[in-house]
Motif scaffolding. Sequence first.
Motif, PDB file in Angstrom:
ATOM      1  N   ASP A   1      66.526  31.091 -59.581  1.00  0.00           N
ATOM      2  CA  ASP A   1      67.249  31.838 -60.856  1.00  0.00           C
ATOM      3  C   ASP A   1      67.463  31.014 -61.886  1.00  0.00           C
ATOM      4  O   ASP A   1      67.328  31.123 -63.066  1.00  0.00           O
ATOM      5  CB  ASP A   1      68.431  32.734 -60.178  1.00  0.00           C
ATOM      6  CG  ASP A   1      68.130  33.592 -59.058  1.00  0.00           C
ATOM      7  OD1 ASP A   1      67.532  34.821 -59.659  1.00  0.00           O
ATOM      8  OD2 ASP A   1      68.098  33.563 -57.917  1.00  0.00           O
TER       9      ASP A   1
ATOM     10  N   CYS B   1      64.389  40.055 -63.783  1.00  0.00           N
ATOM     11  CA  CYS B   1      65.053  40.222 -62.309  1.00  0.00           C
ATOM     12  C   CYS B   1      65.444  38.882 -61.960  1.00  0.00           C
ATOM     13  O   CYS B   1      65.524  38.705 -60.622  1.00  0.00           O
ATOM     14  CB  CYS B   1      64.349  41.021 -61.258  1.00  0.00           C
ATOM     15  SG  CYS B   1      63.916  42.792 -62.131  1.00  0.00           S
TER      16      CYS B   1
ATOM     17  N   ASN C   1      68.554  36.155 -61.496  1.00  0.00           N
ATOM     18  CA  ASN C   1      70.129  36.241 -61.778  1.00  0.00           C
ATOM     19  C   ASN C   1      70.679  35.594 -62.719  1.00  0.00           C
ATOM     20  O   ASN C   1      70.693  34.259 -63.095  1.00  0.00           O
ATOM     21  CB  ASN C   1      70.936  35.848 -60.575  1.00  0.00           C
ATOM     22  CG  ASN C   1      72.562  36.134 -60.448  1.00  0.00           C
ATOM     23  OD1 ASN C   1      72.963  36.447 -61.466  1.00  0.00           O
ATOM     24  ND2 ASN C   1      72.961  35.998 -59.558  1.00  0.00           N
TER      25      ASN C   1
ATOM     26  N   HIS D   1      73.619  35.118 -64.144  1.00  0.00           N
ATOM     27  CA  HIS D   1      75.077  34.209 -63.760  1.00  0.00           C
ATOM     28  C   HIS D   1      74.494  32.820 -63.378  1.00  0.00           C
ATOM     29  O   HIS D   1      75.528  32.051 -63.363  1.00  0.00           O
ATOM     30  CB  HIS D   1      75.575  35.031 -62.706  1.00  0.00           C
ATOM     31  CG  HIS D   1      76.255  36.330 -63.194  1.00  0.00           C
ATOM     32  ND1 HIS D   1      77.213  36.389 -63.930  1.00  0.00           N
ATOM     33  CD2 HIS D   1      75.902  37.363 -62.939  1.00  0.00           C
ATOM     34  CE1 HIS D   1      77.570  37.729 -64.229  1.00  0.00           C
ATOM     35  NE2 HIS D   1      76.668  38.368 -63.700  1.00  0.00           N
ATOM     36  N   GLU D   2      73.267  32.516 -62.905  1.00  0.00           N
ATOM     37  CA  GLU D   2      73.030  31.226 -62.643  1.00  0.00           C
ATOM     38  C   GLU D   2      72.866  30.269 -63.715  1.00  0.00           C
ATOM     39  O   GLU D   2      72.974  28.969 -63.626  1.00  0.00           O
ATOM     40  CB  GLU D   2      71.555  31.023 -61.583  1.00  0.00           C
ATOM     41  CG  GLU D   2      71.684  31.814 -60.390  1.00  0.00           C
ATOM     42  CD  GLU D   2      72.711  30.915 -59.552  1.00  0.00           C
ATOM     43  OE1 GLU D   2      72.800  29.527 -59.774  1.00  0.00           O
ATOM     44  OE2 GLU D   2      73.001  31.517 -58.341  1.00  0.00           O
TER      45      GLU D   2
ATOM     46  N   GLU E   1      73.323  41.563 -68.104  1.00  0.00           N
ATOM     47  CA  GLU E   1      73.522  42.287 -66.851  1.00  0.00           C
ATOM     48  C   GLU E   1      72.841  43.691 -67.422  1.00  0.00           C
ATOM     49  O   GLU E   1      72.205  44.445 -66.500  1.00  0.00           O
ATOM     50  CB  GLU E   1      75.049  42.689 -66.641  1.00  0.00           C
ATOM     51  CG  GLU E   1      75.664  41.155 -65.885  1.00  0.00           C
ATOM     52  CD  GLU E   1      76.997  41.644 -65.801  1.00  0.00           C
ATOM     53  OE1 GLU E   1      77.710  42.440 -66.188  1.00  0.00           O
ATOM     54  OE2 GLU E   1      77.595  40.920 -64.929  1.00  0.00           O
TER      55      GLU E   1
ATOM     56  N   TYR F   1      69.196  43.174 -66.840  1.00  0.00           N
ATOM     57  CA  TYR F   1      68.910  43.111 -65.361  1.00  0.00           C
ATOM     58  C   TYR F   1      68.997  44.568 -64.715  1.00  0.00           C
ATOM     59  O   TYR F   1      68.002  45.183 -64.097  1.00  0.00           O
ATOM     60  CB  TYR F   1      69.930  42.280 -64.720  1.00  0.00           C
ATOM     61  CG  TYR F   1      69.670  42.051 -63.385  1.00  0.00           C
ATOM     62  CD1 TYR F   1      68.913  40.977 -63.036  1.00  0.00           C
ATOM     63  CD2 TYR F   1      69.883  42.834 -62.204  1.00  0.00           C
ATOM     64  CE1 TYR F   1      68.838  40.461 -61.599  1.00  0.00           C
ATOM     65  CE2 TYR F   1      69.576  42.418 -60.867  1.00  0.00           C
ATOM     66  CZ  TYR F   1      68.995  41.292 -60.592  1.00  0.00           C
ATOM     67  OH  TYR F   1      68.763  41.201 -59.527  1.00  0.00           O
TER      68      TYR F   1
ATOM     69  N   PRO G   1      73.283  42.173 -60.996  1.00  0.00           N
ATOM     70  CA  PRO G   1      72.993  40.890 -60.360  1.00  0.00           C
ATOM     71  C   PRO G   1      74.246  40.467 -59.686  1.00  0.00           C
ATOM     72  O   PRO G   1      75.325  40.776 -59.707  1.00  0.00           O
ATOM     73  CB  PRO G   1      72.544  40.070 -61.728  1.00  0.00           C
ATOM     74  CG  PRO G   1      73.510  40.596 -62.799  1.00  0.00           C
ATOM     75  CD  PRO G   1      73.494  42.364 -62.755  1.00  0.00           C
TER      76      PRO G   1
ATOM     77  N   ARG H   1      77.150  37.942 -58.396  1.00  0.00           N
ATOM     78  CA  ARG H   1      78.021  37.032 -59.178  1.00  0.00           C
ATOM     79  C   ARG H   1      78.217  35.805 -58.465  1.00  0.00           C
ATOM     80  O   ARG H   1      78.128  35.895 -57.012  1.00  0.00           O
ATOM     81  CB  ARG H   1      79.225  37.727 -59.794  1.00  0.00           C
ATOM     82  CG  ARG H   1      79.045  38.673 -60.762  1.00  0.00           C
ATOM     83  CD  ARG H   1      80.449  39.142 -60.854  1.00  0.00           C
ATOM     84  NE  ARG H   1      80.249  40.337 -62.142  1.00  0.00           N
ATOM     85  CZ  ARG H   1      80.439  39.917 -63.434  1.00  0.00           C
ATOM     86  NH1 ARG H   1      80.653  38.814 -63.854  1.00  0.00           N
ATOM     87  NH2 ARG H   1      80.419  41.115 -64.185  1.00  0.00           N
TER      88      ARG H   1
END
Length: 303
Positions: free
Chosen positions: A156, A242, A244, A246-247, A289, A292, A301, A303
């Motif tokens: 990610d 797709c 994440n 947040h990474e 988001e 996503y 996604p 967190r």
Amino acid sequence: MDPTSQQSSYASGGQRRGGLRWWVILLFGAYALYYYFSNQTIDPYTGNKAMIDTSIEEEAMLGLQAYNEVLSQEPVLDSSAEASRQIKAIAARLEARANDVENDLAKANGAEPQHIADSFQWDVSVIQSDQANAFCLPGGKMAVYTGLIPVAQNQDAMAVVMGHEIAHALLRHGSQRMAQQKLVQLGQMAAGVAVGDMDPQQQQMVMSALGAGTQYGVLLPFSRDHESQADEVGLMLAAAACFNPHEAIGLWERMSEQSGGQRPPEFASTHPDPANRIQHLQTLMPKAEQFYAKYCQGQPPAR
């Protein structure tokens, strides 16, 4: 011999030279304005005006030349290596969403999509090196250095970096920088004419001040804007593929630690301050988001 007549001759000669100099400066200024306005285009990814005077085909040719030069000088992993296969798979997912992200952002910006990615001949190489680095050149030629793998830590975060680099190419930042450099050169030439009658020391002082003003007031802010644009578009690209989003926060925290805090203040850097960059990415998370959720079966996604 009448000395007053000689003085009058010198004065009129100086006036002629001064008048000619100002005409030359005005011509430089007129051409610079023409160059600036005649090369404006609307970037579908940002909705902003961008100055570009290079065709996509010319960009791709330059990108291919630079790519081949890098690969001729660096050890490239075999395509069957595990790292190569994983990174190529990430790249394929990001590439597949480039037009979708452009369509969505162009619609939000009230702009027409150009489907820039359709002109790219994508290629990805993995270079054996301790550098924590990656790049994507115009035309879709990309390289990832193995030193980036332990910093990314997962697919990610790697996708966030690669999305950022792909975004630079999709946003045509290379061509924008080349066009800006041409405009700066025109300004420097006009300044050279303007200081032509000064003594050498004064000329040097004026040109040094002009150079510093251009560097800190134009070139570096321009580069930081490009980095922020690539952060945003790259994050949406990773989310739509797709991965994440947040990474991204942990990634840039680790990238900052990797540098050991040894970096110039933001005003003297081509990149945003890490803390400001992370704050900017955090504000983008709700938007990421949404991307996503739209392209990943509506699942939020983790967190």
